[in-house]
Design an enzyme around this catalytic site. Sequence first.
Site, PDB file in Angstrom:
ATOM      1  N   THR A 190       0.844  -1.200   0.000  1.00 54.54           N
ATOM      2  CA  THR A 190       0.000   0.000   0.000  1.00 54.54           C
ATOM      3  C   THR A 190       0.875   1.244   0.000  1.00 54.54           C
ATOM      4  OG1 THR A 190      -1.817  -1.142   1.097  1.00 54.54           O
ATOM      5  CG2 THR A 190      -1.734   1.256   1.357  1.00 54.54           C
ATOM      6  N   GLN A 203      -0.120  -9.433  -6.549  1.00 53.67           N
ATOM      7  CA  GLN A 203      -0.797 -10.731  -6.686  1.00 53.67           C
ATOM      8  C   GLN A 203      -0.095 -11.647  -7.675  1.00 53.67           C
ATOM      9  OE1 GLN A 203      -3.072 -11.973  -4.823  1.00 53.67           O
ATOM     10  NE2 GLN A 203      -3.790 -10.171  -3.716  1.00 53.67           N
ATOM     11  N   ALA A 223       5.096  -8.732   1.012  1.00 59.32           N
ATOM     12  CA  ALA A 223       5.625  -9.996   1.546  1.00 59.32           C
ATOM     13  C   ALA A 223       4.515 -10.972   1.929  1.00 59.32           C
ATOM     14  CB  ALA A 223       6.507  -9.709   2.765  1.00 59.32           C
ATOM     15  N   HIS A 224       3.428 -10.454   2.528  1.00 55.57           N
ATOM     16  CA  HIS A 224       2.469 -11.398   3.115  1.00 55.57           C
ATOM     17  C   HIS A 224       1.622 -12.130   2.081  1.00 55.57           C
ATOM     18  CE1 HIS A 224      -1.477  -9.129   3.121  1.00 55.57           C
ATOM     19  NE2 HIS A 224      -0.672  -8.119   2.911  1.00 55.57           N
ATOM     20  N   THR A 271      13.938   3.314  10.650  1.00 54.03           N
ATOM     21  CA  THR A 271      14.732   2.104  10.882  1.00 54.03           C
ATOM     22  C   THR A 271      14.082   0.937  10.156  1.00 54.03           C
ATOM     23  OG1 THR A 271      15.377   2.973  13.019  1.00 54.03           O
ATOM     24  CG2 THR A 271      15.693   0.605  12.680  1.00 54.03           C
ATOM     25  N   CYS A 323     -18.565  -5.409   2.406  1.00 55.11           N
ATOM     26  CA  CYS A 323     -19.724  -5.301   3.285  1.00 55.11           C
ATOM     27  C   CYS A 323     -19.297  -4.645   4.584  1.00 55.11           C
ATOM     28  CB  CYS A 323     -20.274  -6.690   3.565  1.00 55.11           C
ATOM     29  SG  CYS A 323     -21.595  -6.674   4.761  1.00 55.11           S
TER      30      CYS A 323
END
Length: 390
Positions: free
Chosen positions: A74, A171, A192-193, A229, A316
Amino acid sequence: MTLPGPGYFDWNATAPLRPEAAAAMIAAMGAPGNASSVHRFGRSAKAALEAARQAVAGAVGAGADRVVFTGSATEANNWALAALLPGAPRLVSAVEHDSVLAARPDAQRVPVDRDGRLDLAALQRLLAAAGGPVLLACMLANNETGAIQPVAEAAALVHAAGGAVHCDAVQALGKLPVDFAALGVDTLSLSAHKIGGPAGIGALVLRPGLALDPFIRGGGQERRQRAGTENLLGAIGFGAAAAAVPAMLDAQPRLAGLRDGIEAAVRAEDPQAVVFAAGAPRLANTACLAAPGLPAQTALMALDLAGFAVSSGSACSSGKVTPSHVLAAMGVPPALSACALRFSLGPETSAEAAEALAAALCAQIARRRSHGAQGPRPQASIAAAPANGL
Ligand code: PLP
């Protein structure tokens, strides 16, 4: 916290932490890790940070000095939209992630076709109308439908008109081979996630020779490009996950088979079911489909109770369901969009789990059909994870 089991079908929202990422982070945990310190602890942190950078760069075929770690994709998207070709008009594909769309609400949206692919003819018209250099943001693969965008073609058009291109490849990484140079873009964002690293770290990859005005100021870290950092543990986990990208890519043909099986089972149960972006090249792991008359929120809750975690194609919140902007851009009517479910598979998804998910969904469709058109009204009060925000 509940660890994901075989019924986890929401890998596009976040992938479970890979064991090698967890192990690398645990091994580094506890060491004083400020990579800017001159003493041996700092030098050791710096070496680990640079090894992680090398691994992330390697996953997209870029030079390690081109990778700037950020706090998330983001942030990387916001930074690119703010700092690349400053002052030039912004064009964004209509199916971008919210972190691109919200970064520059003034951006003009480039339409997509009914399969969710960027309309290159419309892009050409918009470039001609702009009459000067523009910045285009075009993702490589869509988080909701998995549709793969013609990024290299779009980049060639934009560059021919003197502009620049940012690509959100969040993605795509681990699901498609990503070759930074072949895409021909100026910047590329990663998270990364989504590949089994930890949340809270992303990266912006910059083409050779490009430097951007920092988005986060206040320190000389990341070659003066991103102050603060560094998230050393996060980077170590990101690097370990990135090193496993080739193994993730190897899993994709098997996942395509499982995805096709789910789609075929649903279409056999309900021939009216619609698979979105079916005509586009798609990520192997993603199915976005709707069975008309089965509201996504109802199906999502029932599947959750049956042990399956999936996403809906609509957001939603506060009891109000808003249709996905991605499906809307593809011309999907709101009533059908309200039935859109997203199943996203990962390297650990088993054939048994995919079959069980398909069976559970087909049972839902059959139950709904037996209730008839006047069946229970969709409940819109569930705080469903919105597919279009993930
Ligand atoms: N871009 C796309 C296409 C995504 O799917 C996501 C996931 O939410 C993001 C960007 C944001 O990534 P992050 O969670 O690292 O901010």
